[in-house]
Design a protein around this motif. Sequence first.
Motif, PDB file in Angstrom:
ATOM      1  N   ALA A  27       0.850  -1.113  -0.124  1.00 56.46           N
ATOM      2  CA  ALA A  27      -0.197   0.142   0.025  1.00 56.46           C
ATOM      3  C   ALA A  27       0.854   1.241   0.036  1.00 56.46           C
ATOM      4  N   ILE A  28       0.297   2.255  -0.642  1.00 52.14           N
ATOM      5  CA  ILE A  28       0.945   3.554  -0.405  1.00 52.14           C
ATOM      6  C   ILE A  28      -0.032   4.405   0.394  1.00 52.14           C
ATOM      7  N   VAL A  29       0.757   4.978   1.590  1.00 47.94           N
ATOM      8  CA  VAL A  29      -0.201   5.733   2.751  1.00 47.94           C
ATOM      9  C   VAL A  29       0.243   7.184   2.505  1.00 47.94           C
ATOM     10  N   ARG A  30      -0.543   7.976   2.813  1.00 47.00           N
ATOM     11  CA  ARG A  30      -0.251   9.366   3.382  1.00 47.00           C
ATOM     12  C   ARG A  30      -0.220   9.864   4.765  1.00 47.00           C
ATOM     13  N   PRO A  31       0.579  10.310   5.364  1.00 46.58           N
ATOM     14  CA  PRO A  31       0.518  10.323   6.793  1.00 46.58           C
ATOM     15  C   PRO A  31      -0.432  11.416   7.415  1.00 46.58           C
ATOM     16  N   LEU A  32      -0.961  11.179   8.353  1.00 46.64           N
ATOM     17  CA  LEU A  32      -2.127  12.133   9.062  1.00 46.64           C
ATOM     18  C   LEU A  32      -1.404  12.295  10.225  1.00 46.64           C
ATOM     19  N   ALA A  33      -0.681  11.628  10.985  1.00 43.43           N
ATOM     20  CA  ALA A  33      -0.003  11.927  12.188  1.00 43.43           C
ATOM     21  C   ALA A  33       1.359  11.269  12.246  1.00 43.43           C
ATOM     22  N   VAL A  34       2.334  11.882  12.651  1.00 46.39           N
ATOM     23  CA  VAL A  34       3.697  11.223  12.768  1.00 46.39           C
ATOM     24  C   VAL A  34       4.428  11.494  14.218  1.00 46.39           C
ATOM     25  N   SER A  35       5.290  10.780  14.397  1.00 46.18           N
ATOM     26  CA  SER A  35       6.055  11.132  15.473  1.00 46.18           C
ATOM     27  C   SER A  35       7.525  10.600  15.649  1.00 46.18           C
ATOM     28  N   VAL A  66      -3.883   5.667   0.043  1.00 46.47           N
ATOM     29  CA  VAL A  66      -3.821   6.227  -1.263  1.00 46.47           C
ATOM     30  C   VAL A  66      -4.074   5.303  -2.344  1.00 46.47           C
ATOM     31  N   GLU A  67      -3.318   4.379  -2.167  1.00 45.75           N
ATOM     32  CA  GLU A  67      -2.987   3.042  -3.091  1.00 45.75           C
ATOM     33  C   GLU A  67      -3.178   2.073  -2.763  1.00 45.75           C
ATOM     34  N   VAL A  68      -3.682   1.007  -3.463  1.00 50.09           N
ATOM     35  CA  VAL A  68      -3.197  -0.466  -2.922  1.00 50.09           C
ATOM     36  C   VAL A  68      -2.873  -1.197  -4.161  1.00 50.09           C
ATOM     37  N   VAL A  72      -3.986  -6.652  -2.816  1.00 50.96           N
ATOM     38  CA  VAL A  72      -4.467  -6.288  -1.438  1.00 50.96           C
ATOM     39  C   VAL A  72      -6.124  -6.477  -1.344  1.00 50.96           C
ATOM     40  N   SER A  73      -6.670  -6.979  -0.192  1.00 54.23           N
ATOM     41  CA  SER A  73      -8.032  -7.516  -0.172  1.00 54.23           C
ATOM     42  C   SER A  73      -8.762  -6.582   1.025  1.00 54.23           C
ATOM     43  N   ASP A  74      -8.338  -6.155   2.021  1.00 55.00           N
ATOM     44  CA  ASP A  74      -8.818  -5.829   3.185  1.00 55.00           C
ATOM     45  C   ASP A  74      -8.670  -4.122   3.435  1.00 55.00           C
ATOM     46  N   PHE A  75      -7.925  -3.627   2.374  1.00 57.74           N
ATOM     47  CA  PHE A  75      -7.773  -2.185   2.521  1.00 57.74           C
ATOM     48  C   PHE A  75      -7.877  -1.421   1.103  1.00 57.74           C
ATOM     49  N   LYS A  76      -8.459  -0.317   1.092  1.00 56.86           N
ATOM     50  CA  LYS A  76      -8.669   0.408  -0.027  1.00 56.86           C
ATOM     51  C   LYS A  76      -8.431   1.869   0.309  1.00 56.86           C
ATOM     52  N   PRO A  77      -8.068   2.697  -0.729  1.00 58.43           N
ATOM     53  CA  PRO A  77      -7.941   4.253  -0.855  1.00 58.43           C
ATOM     54  C   PRO A  77      -8.845   4.824   0.088  1.00 58.43           C
ATOM     55  N   GLY A  78      -8.517   5.590   0.824  1.00 56.64           N
ATOM     56  CA  GLY A  78      -9.499   6.459   1.834  1.00 56.64           C
ATOM     57  C   GLY A  78      -9.452   5.784   3.226  1.00 56.64           C
ATOM     58  N   ASP A  79      -9.066   4.564   3.465  1.00 57.60           N
ATOM     59  CA  ASP A  79      -9.064   3.943   4.856  1.00 57.60           C
ATOM     60  C   ASP A  79      -8.006   4.523   5.574  1.00 57.60           C
ATOM     61  N   ARG A  80      -8.496   4.866   6.827  1.00 54.79           N
ATOM     62  CA  ARG A  80      -7.572   5.418   7.884  1.00 54.79           C
ATOM     63  C   ARG A  80      -6.665   4.131   8.568  1.00 54.79           C
ATOM     64  N   VAL A  81      -5.524   4.173   8.657  1.00 52.92           N
ATOM     65  CA  VAL A  81      -4.812   2.983   9.062  1.00 52.92           C
ATOM     66  C   VAL A  81      -3.961   3.442   9.999  1.00 52.92           C
ATOM     67  N   VAL A  82      -3.664   2.619  10.920  1.00 52.41           N
ATOM     68  CA  VAL A  82      -2.530   2.441  12.184  1.00 52.41           C
ATOM     69  C   VAL A  82      -1.088   1.696  11.293  1.00 52.41           C
ATOM     70  N   VAL A  83       0.020   2.251  11.402  1.00 51.69           N
ATOM     71  CA  VAL A  83       0.996   1.630  10.495  1.00 51.69           C
ATOM     72  C   VAL A  83       2.294   1.218  11.796  1.00 51.69           C
ATOM     73  N   GLY A 121       7.570  11.352   4.800  1.00 60.27           N
ATOM     74  CA  GLY A 121       7.377  12.049   3.459  1.00 60.27           C
ATOM     75  C   GLY A 121       5.817  12.388   3.176  1.00 60.27           C
ATOM     76  N   GLU A 122       5.587  12.771   1.873  1.00 55.95           N
ATOM     77  CA  GLU A 122       4.094  13.094   1.677  1.00 55.95           C
ATOM     78  C   GLU A 122       3.567  11.769   1.225  1.00 55.95           C
ATOM     79  N   PHE A 123       4.205  10.785   0.986  1.00 58.82           N
ATOM     80  CA  PHE A 123       3.494   9.395   0.919  1.00 58.82           C
ATOM     81  C   PHE A 123       4.554   8.530   1.501  1.00 58.82           C
ATOM     82  N   PHE A 124       4.337   7.293   1.919  1.00 56.78           N
ATOM     83  CA  PHE A 124       5.248   6.091   2.121  1.00 56.78           C
ATOM     84  C   PHE A 124       4.575   4.663   1.972  1.00 56.78           C
TER      85      PHE A 124
END
Length: 352
Positions: A27-35, A66-68, A72-83, A121-124
């Motif tokens: 998956a490609i993910v856009r961060p919402l919160a990082v530490s 943002v992209e899978v 990938v079966s259980d996640f789709k663009p727009g899902d909020r996820v813990v990584v 990054g803007e995406f990871f």
Amino acid sequence: MKAFAMLGIGKVGFIEKEKPVAGPYDAIVRPLAVSPCTSDIHTVYEGAMGDRHNMILGHEAVGEVVEVGSEVSDFKPGDRVVVPAITPDWRSEAAVRGYPQHSNGLLAGWKFSNFKDGVFGEFFHVNDADMNLAHLPEDIAPETAVMLCDMMTTGFHGAELANIELGATVVCIGIGAVGLMAVAGARLKGAGRIIAVGSRPVSVEAAKFYGANDIVNYKDGDIVDQIMDLTDGKGVDNVIIAGGNSDILVSAVKMTKPGGTVSNVNYFGSGDLIGIPRLEWGCGMAHVDIRGGLCPGGRHRMENLIDLIRYDRVDPSKLITHKFHGMDKLEEALELMKNKPKDLIKPVVIID
Ligand code: NAD
Ligand code: ZN
């Protein structure tokens, strides 16, 4: 895309890099919160991973998919996820043996800002999305959930490795964010008395909030003497180490009763060998176990930790002492982790 990176040992800055590409299971993910993390400080300023150039930093993130990949079966663009910080290769022999943290090499389940670019990054990129991501429930804020990725899983692993018996007396050495989660984990595991070793008032207050009964200040003298006094010379059942250098292991063994366990989740950054006190370790026959481990990652672990928040077993938001908004603030947040001002436990950067 824009990203915050290690430019070389002791140097950080913003760079431009290609947006990552998802393989079939990724998956490609856009961060919402990082530490930023103490481990980022070891990486940049102590060269813990060796010299790296333009490697994107960070391994603690909550984001939006943002992209899978096609499989990938259980996640789709727009899902909020813990990584999770640790994203193992689940099709590895180490994972089958129950130690996915070491998939394809010692500590090699830790990929972000180690074997590949991190999350600042803007995406990871996330490998094996179905196995490594967890859905973030609507009622948990991203900045709270980002404490799960590493701090909670690591501190709790300290409590897990310690094999705490109901009612046991447990010492947590070091009460930064990891040690505080070790205190919370020890309480959940059924510890009787919890003794926290630390000094900064902000951490001491948080340690009491998470369940510490006694506080020992390591700046007030030898901690073995202080803990022996507190326990009428008996010592303790379990010690969890989450701070200090490897000499701390000597103190931990000295204060542990026969049958007890010393559990380490701290990073020992120097020296080729680590000492164990021969006499106090019963000349090798004390029945005091010494264990240490990299935190568990992966989807199942994150889902369990999410439930601990959802059902009010623990509130990691008390760890967050500094909140920033916008990627541009990453440098300031990392600088805080480096300088550790007195009022800091953990900063988060919310990417609005
Ligand atoms: P931190 O720096 O915020 O906390 C460590 C605390 O230990 C500090 O408050 C420091 O003042 C205190 N300390 C230093 N010397 C001490 C001593 N002699 N006795 C008692 N306390 C002492 O760091 P953190 O983010 O809480 O992380 C703790 C450790 O865990 C770090 O070494 C980090 O690299 C490591 N870590 C390990 C894993 C893992 O998977 N095992 C994951 C994340 C972090
Ligand atoms: Zn971390």
